[in-house]
Design a protein around this motif. Structure first.
Motif, PDB file in Angstrom:
ATOM      1  N   UNK A   1      -1.723  14.792 -61.912  1.00 29.76           N
ATOM      2  CA  UNK A   1      -3.141  14.452 -62.165  1.00 29.76           C
ATOM      3  C   UNK A   1      -4.049  13.759 -61.100  1.00 29.76           C
ATOM      4  N   UNK A   2      -5.136  14.286 -60.530  1.00 29.72           N
ATOM      5  CA  UNK A   2      -5.775  13.614 -59.571  1.00 29.72           C
ATOM      6  C   UNK A   2      -6.111  12.035 -59.753  1.00 29.72           C
ATOM      7  N   UNK A   3      -6.618  11.958 -61.040  1.00 27.44           N
ATOM      8  CA  UNK A   3      -7.127  10.373 -61.578  1.00 27.44           C
ATOM      9  C   UNK A   3      -5.968   9.528 -61.824  1.00 27.44           C
ATOM     10  N   UNK A   4      -4.811  10.105 -61.552  1.00 27.06           N
ATOM     11  CA  UNK A   4      -3.543   8.619 -61.788  1.00 27.06           C
ATOM     12  C   UNK A   4      -3.034   8.377 -60.710  1.00 27.06           C
ATOM     13  N   UNK A   5      -2.394   7.357 -60.844  1.00 26.67           N
ATOM     14  CA  UNK A   5      -1.460   6.528 -59.985  1.00 26.67           C
ATOM     15  C   UNK A   5      -0.511   7.567 -59.149  1.00 26.67           C
ATOM     16  N   UNK A   6      -0.430   7.525 -57.836  1.00 31.31           N
ATOM     17  CA  UNK A   6      -0.779   6.766 -56.972  1.00 31.31           C
ATOM     18  C   UNK A   6      -2.226   7.106 -56.489  1.00 31.31           C
ATOM     19  N   UNK A   7      -2.879   6.068 -56.002  1.00 32.69           N
ATOM     20  CA  UNK A   7      -4.316   6.203 -55.555  1.00 32.69           C
ATOM     21  C   UNK A   7      -4.346   6.568 -54.257  1.00 32.69           C
ATOM     22  N   UNK A   8      -3.257   6.317 -53.225  1.00 30.07           N
ATOM     23  CA  UNK A   8      -3.201   6.526 -51.951  1.00 30.07           C
ATOM     24  C   UNK A   8      -1.968   7.633 -52.003  1.00 30.07           C
ATOM     25  N   UNK A   9      -2.293   9.057 -51.991  1.00 32.64           N
ATOM     26  CA  UNK A   9      -1.317  10.028 -52.161  1.00 32.64           C
ATOM     27  C   UNK A   9      -0.628  10.309 -50.732  1.00 32.64           C
ATOM     28  N   UNK A  10       0.519  10.829 -50.872  1.00 30.00           N
ATOM     29  CA  UNK A  10       1.334  11.372 -49.874  1.00 30.00           C
ATOM     30  C   UNK A  10       0.852  12.922 -49.587  1.00 30.00           C
ATOM     31  N   UNK A  11       1.250  13.483 -48.611  1.00 31.57           N
ATOM     32  CA  UNK A  11       1.345  14.853 -48.449  1.00 31.57           C
ATOM     33  C   UNK A  11       2.701  15.661 -48.984  1.00 31.57           C
ATOM     34  N   UNK A  12       2.558  16.451 -49.831  1.00 28.05           N
ATOM     35  CA  UNK A  12       3.927  17.050 -50.155  1.00 28.05           C
ATOM     36  C   UNK A  12       3.689  18.478 -49.390  1.00 28.05           C
TER      37      UNK A  12
END
Ligand SMILES: [Zn+2]
Length: 299
Positions: free
Chosen positions: A179-190
């Motif tokens: 979910x875009x709006x869930x933690x982590x707010x700083x996403x990594x790149x898979x």
């Protein structure tokens, strides 16, 4: 089907913690009466495996009770008990034991915990201390049987730690749908990320997942690791998606059908699940293991 479980999965967390520690015990209770599951106690993970995914400095400080208050706060599970180290090593050991079953030829094996995907190379985060997905992936690619690993992470939260640790390793492919709006707010790149909007329900979720798995058809892999978090349930305290238990079941069936198509054994790791009350989380995980068990075919 083997499933690894230890009483410290529950008892290694303080009853005062906000983490729903009872879920492990309750899931075990649901499964232990069924003769198709073999519930086994894991050994503690050998530290040498953990060093492959995490910095020695971080691992050694955790194992000597020397993390800072700030680091412990970022992990959570507070207040920590004296069993936090043993619990962490047993959970990691459970995932490694399940991987060993696959190396010996089982089509499916699971840990009744794990999927601790937020732990990064040099820090823990979001209830995760060591990243069992990355640790098992590093072990797998050193084996002769599993040269390429595909990690399917369907927890409501991004598998950010796994992406960070395995970023430069081309034989480990990370897929995270979250979910875009869930933690982590700083996403990594898979290697492949799919973000879904908060409030998404079964039908749209399954259609999106199906398209995502289609994109993975050409990814070469010898083994699939499934982080099967059920914090995508509408009843979940943290997750912002709106899946039902039957939506979770359809999701799991899609994943196993995909793995079958690829002729890959599957390592099943639980991931998040925090519904209130906890019953729906327990029911969704029970359903996961029942779907997994049906995968016990000859590859
Ligand atoms: Zn989660």
């Amino acid at each position: 089907m083997n499933i690894y479980y230890h009483s410290l999965y529950t008892e290694g967390i303080d009853p005062e913690s906000s983490f729903p520690r009872e879920r492990y015990r309750l899931i075990k209770k649901k499964l232990e009466g069924r003769d198709s599951f073999r519930i086994l106690e894991p050994q503690k993970a050998d530290i040498s495996h953990i060093y492959k995914a995490h910095s020695k400095e971080y691992v050694d400080r955790f194992l000597s009770y020397n993390l800072t208050e700030k680091e412990i706060r970022e992990i959570g599970l507070k207040p920590w008990t004296e069993n936090i180290i043993d619990r962490t090593l047993l959970i990691t050991g459970g995932s490694l034991s399940a991987l060993n079953d696959l190396l010996k030829g089982d089509p499916v094996s699971g840990n009744m915990a794990g999927g601790t995907h937020h732990a990064q190379q040099s820090k823990g985060s979001g209830f995760c201390i060591f990243n069992d997905l990355a640790i098992c992936a590093m072990k797998a690619i050193e084996s002769t049987e599993f040269k390429r690993v595909l990690i399917l992470d369907l927890d409501v939260h991004q598998g950010d730690g796994t992406a960070q640790i395995t970023r430069d390793i081309s034989s480990i492919f990370t897929f995270s749908m979250h979910c875009k709006q869930n933690y982590p707010f700083k996403k990594q790149v898979s290697d492949l990320d799919i973000e879904v909007e908060s409030g998404t329900k079964d039908q749209e979720y399954i259609a999106t997942l199906s398209k995502g798995l289609d994109k993975l058809k050409d990814v070469d892999c010898d083994v699939v690791f499934y982080q099967a978090g059920v914090d995508t349930l509408a009843a979940d305290r943290y997750g912002k998606l709106n899946l039902s238990i039957s939506g979770i079941k359809s999701r799991d069936e899609l994943v196993f059908a995909f793995a079958k198509e690829k002729k890959c054994p599957v390592l099943v790791l639980m991931g998040g699940g925090y519904s209130e009350p906890i019953d729906e989380t327990v029911e969704a995980f029970e359903s996961l293991f029942l779907t997994a068990k049906a995968y016990n075919y000859k590859l």
